[in-house]
Design a protein around this motif. Sequence first.
Motif, PDB file in Angstrom:
ATOM      1  N   GLY A  40      -7.034   2.140   9.559  1.00 48.58           N
ATOM      2  CA  GLY A  40      -5.449   2.503   9.599  1.00 48.58           C
ATOM      3  C   GLY A  40      -5.289   3.660   8.603  1.00 48.58           C
ATOM      4  N   TYR A  41      -6.125   3.842   7.471  1.00 50.90           N
ATOM      5  CA  TYR A  41      -5.944   4.873   6.636  1.00 50.90           C
ATOM      6  C   TYR A  41      -6.345   6.258   7.163  1.00 50.90           C
ATOM      7  CZ  TYR A  41      -7.414   7.715   2.541  1.00 50.90           C
ATOM      8  OH  TYR A  41      -7.537   8.664   1.683  1.00 50.90           O
ATOM      9  N   SER A  42      -7.404   6.528   7.702  1.00 54.28           N
ATOM     10  CA  SER A  42      -7.814   7.604   8.559  1.00 54.28           C
ATOM     11  C   SER A  42      -6.726   8.010   9.593  1.00 54.28           C
ATOM     12  CB  SER A  42      -9.348   7.310   9.152  1.00 54.28           C
ATOM     13  OG  SER A  42     -10.117   7.110   8.254  1.00 54.28           O
ATOM     14  N   ALA A  43      -6.288   7.031  10.229  1.00 50.04           N
ATOM     15  CA  ALA A  43      -5.216   7.331  11.410  1.00 50.04           C
ATOM     16  C   ALA A  43      -3.899   8.030  10.900  1.00 50.04           C
ATOM     17  CB  ALA A  43      -4.854   5.966  12.327  1.00 50.04           C
ATOM     18  N   LEU A  44      -3.608   7.368   9.646  1.00 47.12           N
ATOM     19  CA  LEU A  44      -2.306   7.732   8.941  1.00 47.12           C
ATOM     20  C   LEU A  44      -2.537   9.205   8.475  1.00 47.12           C
ATOM     21  CD1 LEU A  44      -1.109   4.706   7.153  1.00 47.12           C
ATOM     22  CD2 LEU A  44       0.220   5.657   8.730  1.00 47.12           C
ATOM     23  N   LEU A  45      -3.662   9.395   7.787  1.00 47.72           N
ATOM     24  CA  LEU A  45      -3.757  10.638   7.317  1.00 47.72           C
ATOM     25  C   LEU A  45      -3.801  11.943   8.580  1.00 47.72           C
ATOM     26  CD1 LEU A  45      -6.419  10.592   4.400  1.00 47.72           C
ATOM     27  CD2 LEU A  45      -3.971  11.173   4.144  1.00 47.72           C
ATOM     28  N   ARG A  46      -4.578  11.422   9.449  1.00 45.95           N
ATOM     29  CA  ARG A  46      -4.813  12.356  10.702  1.00 45.95           C
ATOM     30  C   ARG A  46      -3.416  12.936  11.349  1.00 45.95           C
ATOM     31  NH1 ARG A  46      -8.795  10.878  15.653  1.00 45.95           N
ATOM     32  NH2 ARG A  46      -9.983  10.745  13.819  1.00 45.95           N
ATOM     33  N   ARG A  47      -2.630  11.659  11.542  1.00 44.88           N
ATOM     34  CA  ARG A  47      -1.178  12.185  11.962  1.00 44.88           C
ATOM     35  C   ARG A  47      -0.277  12.946  11.165  1.00 44.88           C
ATOM     36  NH1 ARG A  47      -1.630   6.495  14.177  1.00 44.88           N
ATOM     37  NH2 ARG A  47      -0.837   5.550  12.624  1.00 44.88           N
ATOM     38  N   HIS A  48      -0.485  12.408   9.760  1.00 45.35           N
ATOM     39  CA  HIS A  48       0.294  13.434   8.880  1.00 45.35           C
ATOM     40  C   HIS A  48       0.038  14.841   8.619  1.00 45.35           C
ATOM     41  CE1 HIS A  48       2.345  14.517   4.990  1.00 45.35           C
ATOM     42  NE2 HIS A  48       0.978  14.951   4.542  1.00 45.35           N
ATOM     43  N   ARG A  49      -1.402  15.043   8.740  1.00 47.74           N
ATOM     44  CA  ARG A  49      -1.769  16.476   8.748  1.00 47.74           C
ATOM     45  C   ARG A  49      -1.412  17.263  10.177  1.00 47.74           C
ATOM     46  NH1 ARG A  49      -7.613  14.265   6.436  1.00 47.74           N
ATOM     47  NH2 ARG A  49      -6.717  14.437   4.023  1.00 47.74           N
TER      48      ARG A  49
ATOM     49  N   LEU B 128       4.846  11.094  -0.579  1.00 48.49           N
ATOM     50  CA  LEU B 128       4.754   9.752   0.099  1.00 48.49           C
ATOM     51  C   LEU B 128       4.396   9.956   1.716  1.00 48.49           C
ATOM     52  CD1 LEU B 128       4.742   6.899  -0.034  1.00 48.49           C
ATOM     53  CD2 LEU B 128       6.999   6.832   0.245  1.00 48.49           C
ATOM     54  N   VAL B 129       3.362   9.525   2.033  1.00 49.48           N
ATOM     55  CA  VAL B 129       3.055   9.645   3.632  1.00 49.48           C
ATOM     56  C   VAL B 129       3.407   8.480   4.104  1.00 49.48           C
ATOM     57  CG1 VAL B 129       0.984   9.809   5.121  1.00 49.48           C
ATOM     58  CG2 VAL B 129       1.013  11.147   3.207  1.00 49.48           C
ATOM     59  N   TRP B 130       3.045   7.273   3.564  1.00 47.65           N
ATOM     60  CA  TRP B 130       3.387   5.944   4.049  1.00 47.65           C
ATOM     61  C   TRP B 130       3.333   4.715   3.036  1.00 47.65           C
ATOM     62  CZ3 TRP B 130       0.796   1.233   4.779  1.00 47.65           C
ATOM     63  CH2 TRP B 130       1.126   0.568   5.743  1.00 47.65           C
ATOM     64  N   GLN B 131       4.172   3.634   3.353  1.00 47.91           N
ATOM     65  CA  GLN B 131       4.279   2.728   2.472  1.00 47.91           C
ATOM     66  C   GLN B 131       4.353   1.381   3.367  1.00 47.91           C
ATOM     67  OE1 GLN B 131       7.084   2.994  -0.698  1.00 47.91           O
ATOM     68  NE2 GLN B 131       6.347   0.892  -1.813  1.00 47.91           N
ATOM     69  N   GLY B 132       3.717   0.235   2.947  1.00 47.66           N
ATOM     70  CA  GLY B 132       3.620  -0.972   3.761  1.00 47.66           C
ATOM     71  C   GLY B 132       2.667  -1.882   3.498  1.00 47.66           C
ATOM     72  N   THR B 133       2.584  -2.981   4.235  1.00 51.87           N
ATOM     73  CA  THR B 133       1.661  -4.149   3.714  1.00 51.87           C
ATOM     74  C   THR B 133       0.284  -3.732   4.167  1.00 51.87           C
ATOM     75  OG1 THR B 133       1.751  -5.279   5.682  1.00 51.87           O
ATOM     76  CG2 THR B 133       3.426  -5.847   3.990  1.00 51.87           C
ATOM     77  N   PRO B 134      -0.771  -4.370   3.554  1.00 47.64           N
ATOM     78  CA  PRO B 134      -2.165  -4.062   3.919  1.00 47.64           C
ATOM     79  C   PRO B 134      -2.382  -4.611   5.600  1.00 47.64           C
ATOM     80  CG  PRO B 134      -2.099  -5.233   1.813  1.00 47.64           C
ATOM     81  CD  PRO B 134      -0.962  -5.252   2.152  1.00 47.64           C
ATOM     82  N   ASP B 135      -1.717  -5.429   6.044  1.00 48.03           N
ATOM     83  CA  ASP B 135      -1.833  -5.830   7.489  1.00 48.03           C
ATOM     84  C   ASP B 135      -1.189  -4.634   8.372  1.00 48.03           C
ATOM     85  OD1 ASP B 135      -3.152  -8.118   7.024  1.00 48.03           O
ATOM     86  OD2 ASP B 135      -1.376  -9.219   7.285  1.00 48.03           O
ATOM     87  N   ALA B 136      -0.093  -4.080   7.932  1.00 46.14           N
ATOM     88  CA  ALA B 136       0.363  -3.074   8.606  1.00 46.14           C
ATOM     89  C   ALA B 136      -0.383  -1.733   8.586  1.00 46.14           C
ATOM     90  CB  ALA B 136       1.882  -2.454   8.021  1.00 46.14           C
TER      91      ALA B 136
ATOM     92  N   VAL C 298       0.760  -1.296  -0.032  1.00 43.08           N
ATOM     93  CA  VAL C 298       0.026   0.053   0.075  1.00 43.08           C
ATOM     94  C   VAL C 298       0.833   1.301   0.151  1.00 43.08           C
ATOM     95  CG1 VAL C 298      -1.795   1.231   1.053  1.00 43.08           C
ATOM     96  CG2 VAL C 298      -1.736  -1.258   1.324  1.00 43.08           C
ATOM     97  N   VAL C 299       0.475   2.073  -0.874  1.00 40.89           N
ATOM     98  CA  VAL C 299       1.247   3.456  -0.992  1.00 40.89           C
ATOM     99  C   VAL C 299       0.307   4.449  -0.723  1.00 40.89           C
ATOM    100  CG1 VAL C 299       2.670   4.961  -2.347  1.00 40.89           C
ATOM    101  CG2 VAL C 299       2.916   2.775  -2.514  1.00 40.89           C
ATOM    102  N   LEU C 300       0.479   5.284   0.484  1.00 41.00           N
ATOM    103  CA  LEU C 300      -0.536   6.588   0.587  1.00 41.00           C
ATOM    104  C   LEU C 300       0.295   7.632   0.533  1.00 41.00           C
ATOM    105  CD1 LEU C 300      -2.908   7.648   2.171  1.00 41.00           C
ATOM    106  CD2 LEU C 300      -1.937   7.149   4.419  1.00 41.00           C
ATOM    107  N   VAL C 301      -0.525   8.732  -0.472  1.00 41.58           N
ATOM    108  CA  VAL C 301       0.055   9.824  -0.718  1.00 41.58           C
ATOM    109  C   VAL C 301      -0.941  11.005  -0.159  1.00 41.58           C
ATOM    110  CG1 VAL C 301       1.544   8.965  -2.823  1.00 41.58           C
ATOM    111  CG2 VAL C 301      -0.857   9.955  -3.193  1.00 41.58           C
TER     112      VAL C 301
END
Length: 266
Positions: A252-261, A226-234, A218-221
């Motif tokens: 997990g997606y929501s948490a990563l975006l919230r932390r990044h912002r 690039l915000v985060w990259q890892g496996t679906p389980d991660a 998974v690549v999250l931008v």
Amino acid sequence: MRAVRAVETTATVHPWAIHAEGLQVRAGRHLAVDGLDLALTTGVHGLLGPNGAGKTTLMRALATVLAPAGGRLTLLGQPVDGRVDLRPVRRALGYLPQHFGYYPRFTVREFVGYLAWLKEMPKADIPDAVQRAIDRVGLTIKADARLKTLSGGMLRRAGIAQAIVNDPRLLLLDEPTVGLDPEQRLDFRELIRDLGTDSCVLVSTHLVEDVAVACTDVVLVNEGRLVWQGTPDALAAQGDRGHAGDSPAERGYSALLRRHRAEVAR
């Protein structure tokens, strides 16, 4: 005659199908991709991010539709810049844009065959390759139907067929499941898992569950970086029930975006 060294006859293996360093890409005057670092190899990679994150602009750059405005981009071992012939890379690419054009009076077979010809496939190979691609997306009984008679989901599948007709080593799919019903989405997931066994497949989507089930990576931008990259389980492990979402992957997606912002706002 000079002796030929073993290294000169060994098949070229590229460690990364996609390698970007500090990549910048403009969408009009806006720098939609700004300093992106990314390295992807064989497998199925899901590209996630909110609206305006730069996903489509990135996909267009990877498809060689848009030229980089800065940084470095290498596709299948070939640097992408204004000084090189991109035809060898384009022959090995498959690309489904979010919105793709077509001739309404073409049949599915004619449409996929025309794109195979544009990709400079050997003429003798095209008929079998076209039929195989149509069969793989479940349009066999519609192969000779005109595109203007197809439903939205069938048109999307025809678009996927043209993207895979040349057995690409790098496959780029921008929102491929739009218009597909649940059964068709399941078939699509199985198809891309199969394609990802020996190709690099990058799928841009808003459907986190498609990524969680079908992708190996998974690549999250966001905002072109690039915000985060890892496996679906991660990804699923990044959130908890206090975060927005109906599934562990969405939380997990929501948490990563919230932390990044929050980090950006500091």
